[in-house]
Design a protein around this motif. Structure first.
Motif, PDB file in Angstrom:
ATOM      1  N   UNK A 162       0.835  -1.196   0.000  1.00 47.53           N
ATOM      2  CA  UNK A 162       0.000   0.000   0.000  1.00 47.53           C
ATOM      3  C   UNK A 162       0.874   1.252   0.000  1.00 47.53           C
ATOM      4  N   UNK A 163       0.383   2.284  -0.664  1.00 53.31           N
ATOM      5  CA  UNK A 163       1.048   3.586  -0.659  1.00 53.31           C
ATOM      6  C   UNK A 163      -0.010   4.657  -0.421  1.00 53.31           C
ATOM      7  N   UNK A 164       0.381   5.792   0.153  1.00 54.31           N
ATOM      8  CA  UNK A 164      -0.588   6.875   0.375  1.00 54.31           C
ATOM      9  C   UNK A 164      -0.958   7.565  -0.928  1.00 54.31           C
ATOM     10  N   UNK A 170       5.829   7.972 -10.147  1.00 53.73           N
ATOM     11  CA  UNK A 170       7.195   7.442 -10.251  1.00 53.73           C
ATOM     12  C   UNK A 170       7.538   6.619  -9.008  1.00 53.73           C
ATOM     13  N   UNK A 171       7.256   7.170  -7.826  1.00 56.02           N
ATOM     14  CA  UNK A 171       7.571   6.435  -6.595  1.00 56.02           C
ATOM     15  C   UNK A 171       6.695   5.186  -6.470  1.00 56.02           C
ATOM     16  N   UNK A 172       5.441   5.284  -6.907  1.00 56.83           N
ATOM     17  CA  UNK A 172       4.556   4.117  -6.844  1.00 56.83           C
ATOM     18  C   UNK A 172       5.073   3.000  -7.744  1.00 56.83           C
ATOM     19  N   UNK A 173       5.554   3.385  -8.945  1.00 61.01           N
ATOM     20  CA  UNK A 173       6.105   2.388  -9.863  1.00 61.01           C
ATOM     21  C   UNK A 173       7.353   1.748  -9.270  1.00 61.01           C
ATOM     22  N   UNK A 189      -3.930   9.714   2.902  1.00 58.90           N
ATOM     23  CA  UNK A 189      -2.570  10.208   3.172  1.00 58.90           C
ATOM     24  C   UNK A 189      -2.278  10.448   4.637  1.00 58.90           C
ATOM     25  N   UNK A 190      -3.200  10.084   5.529  1.00 51.73           N
ATOM     26  CA  UNK A 190      -3.016  10.381   6.942  1.00 51.73           C
ATOM     27  C   UNK A 190      -2.143   9.358   7.657  1.00 51.73           C
ATOM     28  N   UNK A 199       3.302   1.274   3.455  1.00 54.54           N
ATOM     29  CA  UNK A 199       2.472   1.368   4.650  1.00 54.54           C
ATOM     30  C   UNK A 199       2.340   0.019   5.317  1.00 54.54           C
ATOM     31  N   UNK A 200       2.161   0.007   6.636  1.00 54.74           N
ATOM     32  CA  UNK A 200       1.837  -1.257   7.286  1.00 54.74           C
ATOM     33  C   UNK A 200       0.524  -1.791   6.748  1.00 54.74           C
ATOM     34  N   UNK A 201       0.422  -3.122   6.670  1.00 53.05           N
ATOM     35  CA  UNK A 201      -0.747  -3.720   6.028  1.00 53.05           C
ATOM     36  C   UNK A 201      -1.980  -3.678   6.885  1.00 53.05           C
TER      37      UNK A 201
END
Length: 638
Positions: A162-164, A170-173, A189-190, A199-201
């Motif tokens: 997971x990403x915010x 670019x960072x997600x890729x 995004x919090x 992110x922790x799952x």
């Protein structure tokens, strides 16, 4: 071997429970058989008398009674009786009387006991009463039923990455590459990000899922659109993705993918994503390749390409029938494939015609809406248009769209509806306010024409477009039909027009007219009247369910029907559907056009026996419907 012994053995081998015994065992049974003749009207067994033989009807007809004199069963060639007494205390439980001159085989109780001990299928048959045998037949034919039991959480091999939402594409890729995954869960995004940028799952700080992004999204929404590397991932994600619960079955997950043409599904537990299921995960459990077929549908660029998949549809159906998937699974899968064709044709139509001038919903009706579609089917569809629809301004577009789709479906094997129940018919291409008027009038003022419409249009489901338009109609139907006793009584009366093909002596009654002479119409005299009466009960309890099995689930939460009656209906519908499915599968394998017509003598004796039980369930259910709506007795022709 004596010719008479051979004749007895061969006759026994045609009927359950003897048809599953080895030949040497059958020969031994034949040698020990004693034969008696009973004239019509003669008592064969009296209540509570000693019994030392299993009785087998070689010819003639026998009535079996309850102890109070009520008729329990009517037996003909190949049926057995007396076994319940042998299994208890060797006292007759059900008296029996010959109603025709009858020849009866007597099989000694000592041999009967040994057959029960040494042959499980024999024991299962004699220990079960009629409806239980039907249940056993259904349960034994469903090897693929494990898909209904396995929870989708069992397929999860790793926690989701997971990403915010503010992460750049670019960072997600980079995260996807580092983690070697084809999709990401996007959360608000919090949440706090750990040192790796992910992110922790689960647990505090994991955030709320707001979307999902896949490799395909990067191709079509980032690279193809030439977006800058610092574009927030929230701009290209699929927001509010469809999800499944961790306790949902693998089959339900597969069906969700089929219905929505999606290849990645977040799995949710306690409102948090715990994994991502993709197409490959399901394929490991689903051998019929129906998901691959739907994927291929959406890769085709024209009607000719879609038409080329027709052999694959039939091959998928035959494989599922041969692998003994349940009727519910096969019907749902074939309906999912049909939806896929409709959705792709609508996409192609919009690409050719341009965007629609007003919002619309393309409806599937009948078997596709109920998830009960097989390979012998026509197309029943309609269009709900937004109330801003102006015929002079907009109808030319929607007529072209409906024609494109209808012609495309016909090319792909979904024949035109002979009754004109298609969106090409202007009557079935109307704004929501007109559809509300239709439904209200059909319920308030039922007549033969509107009752026929009700039996078709009250099985409806959104296939494409604004699904809320369809849900509005479902809400109207659920609330209004359940409170209209005259309409329900009229619909019930309509559901009794087609009766099961059982005669007075529980023999099959064949069709006698037309090209299909001396056959049984499994749909017209079996599954269709069952579907009709289940629809009545479902509407009576205000359910929005469409599938017949799910409608029975809804009825089971009420007191409209006894629980045991609902269970019998479920097994009868499954068995009749499976006989129909296997018949169509054999026709396809043998190079013939599949149909709904069987000749009873061409199917196994055990299936013939269970067909009678299933048809008897239908007959009893129709009697209950008359009891449930007593006004049927006095209703005149509408």
């Amino acid at each position: 071997m004596d010719i008479e012994i051979i004749e007895i053995r061969d006759h026994l081998s045609r009927f359950p429970p003897f048809d599953g015994l080895p030949e040497d065992v059958l020969s031994e049974v034949a040698r020990q058989v004693e034969i008696s003749y009973f004239k019509a009207g003669t008592d064969i067994l009296l209540f509570n008398q000693d019994i030392q033989f299993l009785h087998y009807v070689r010819s003639g007809a026998v009535d079996v009674f309850r102890r109070n004199g009520e008729l329990y069963n009517r037996l003909t060639e190949g049926d057995i009786f007396g076994h319940f007494g042998l299994l208890r205390n060797h006292k007759v439980r059900f008296p029996a009387r010959a109603i025709e001159d009858s020849l009866i085989y007597f099989i000694p109780s000592s041999l009967f006991d040994r057959l029960c001990e040494e042959h499980e299928t024999f024991a299962d048959f004699v220990e079960a009463e009629g409806q239980s045998r039907l249940k056993s037949a259904v349960d034994s034919q469903s090897k693929a039923g494990e898909l209904m039991q396995i929870k989708v959480r069992k397929l999860i091999s790793r926690l989701p990455i997971m990403v915010p939402a503010h992460t750049s594409v670019k960072d997600a890729a980079s995260v996807m590459t580092a983690e070697n995954v084809s999709s990401l869960v996007i959360v608000d995004s919090m949440a706090a990000v750990d040192g790796t940028g992910t992110l922790p799952a689960a647990g505090p700080g994991a955030g709320i899922m707001v979307g999902i992004v896949t490799d395909r999204d990067f191709r079509t929404r980032v690279v193809a659109e030439g977006l800058a590397p610092d574009t927030p991932i929230s701009q290209v994600m699929s927001p509010n993705p469809i999800t499944v619960q961790a306790e949902d079955s693998v089959f339900d997950t597969m069906l969700c993918m089929l219905r929505n043409n999606i290849h990645h599904l977040p799995v949710i537990q306690r409102k948090r994503p715990i994994g991502l299921i993709n197409l490959t995960d399901i394929i490991r459990f689903e051998s019929q390749s129906s998901l691959y077929l739907v994927s291929n549908i959406f890769n085709k660029q024209d009607v000719a390409g879609l038409q080329s998949l027709l052999p694959d549809i039939r091959a998928t159906f035959v494989r599922m029938a041969n692998d003994e998937a349940t009727a519910h699974m096969i019907g749902s899968t074939m309906a999912g494939i049909g939806r896929g064709f409709s959705q792709r044709l609508l996409e192609l139509a919009e690409a050719e015609l341009g965007p629609p001038p007003v919002p619309y919903c393309y409806l599937a009706l009948g078997s596709m809406a109920r998830d009960e579609q097989l390979v012998v089917t026509d197309q029943d569809n309609a269009l709900i248009l937004d109330d801003s629809f102006d015929p002079e301004l907009h109808d030319a577009y929607f007529l072209k769209l409906a024609t494109f789709v209808s012609d495309g479906l016909a090319a792909c094997g979904y024949t035109y509806c002979k009754g004109g129940i298609m969106a090409t018919n202007p009557k079935w291409r109307q704004p929501l306010k007109v559809w509300k008027q239709y439904f209200t009038q059909w319920i308030d003022r039922p007549n033969p024409e509107t009752l026929l419409n009700s039996s078709i249009f009250f099985d409806l489901d959104s296939v494409y477009g604004e699904a809320d338009l369809a849900e509005t109609l479902k809400d109207l139907l659920a609330s209004k039909a359940s409170t209209s006793e005259p309409f329900l009584a009229a619909l019930a009366r309509n559901a009794l027009n087609r009766t099961p093909p059982l005669g007075f002596f529980r023999t099959f009654v064949m069709e006698q007219d037309g090209e299909h002479k001396n056959i049984i119409n499994l749909k017209g005299r079996g599954t269709a009247p069952l579907t009709d009466l289940i629809r009545v009960h479902s509407l009576a309890c205000g359910s929005k369910a469409q599938n017949s099995f799910e409608r029975l689930d809804a009825v089971a939460t009420t007191r409209l029907m006894p629980p045991e009656a609902i269970t019998r209906l479920r097994y009868a519908l499954e068995f009749l559907s499976m006989v129909r499915i296997r018949h169509q599968g054999r026709e396809i394998e043998q190079g013939r056009e599949p149909n709904n017509y069987i000749q009873p003598e061409t199917i196994p004796a055990a299936d013939r026996h269970n067909l009678k039980e299933a048809f008897q369930v239908l007959s009893n259910a129709q009697k209950f419907l008359r009891y449930r709506y007593p006004s049927l007795q006095s209703m005149r022709t509408l």
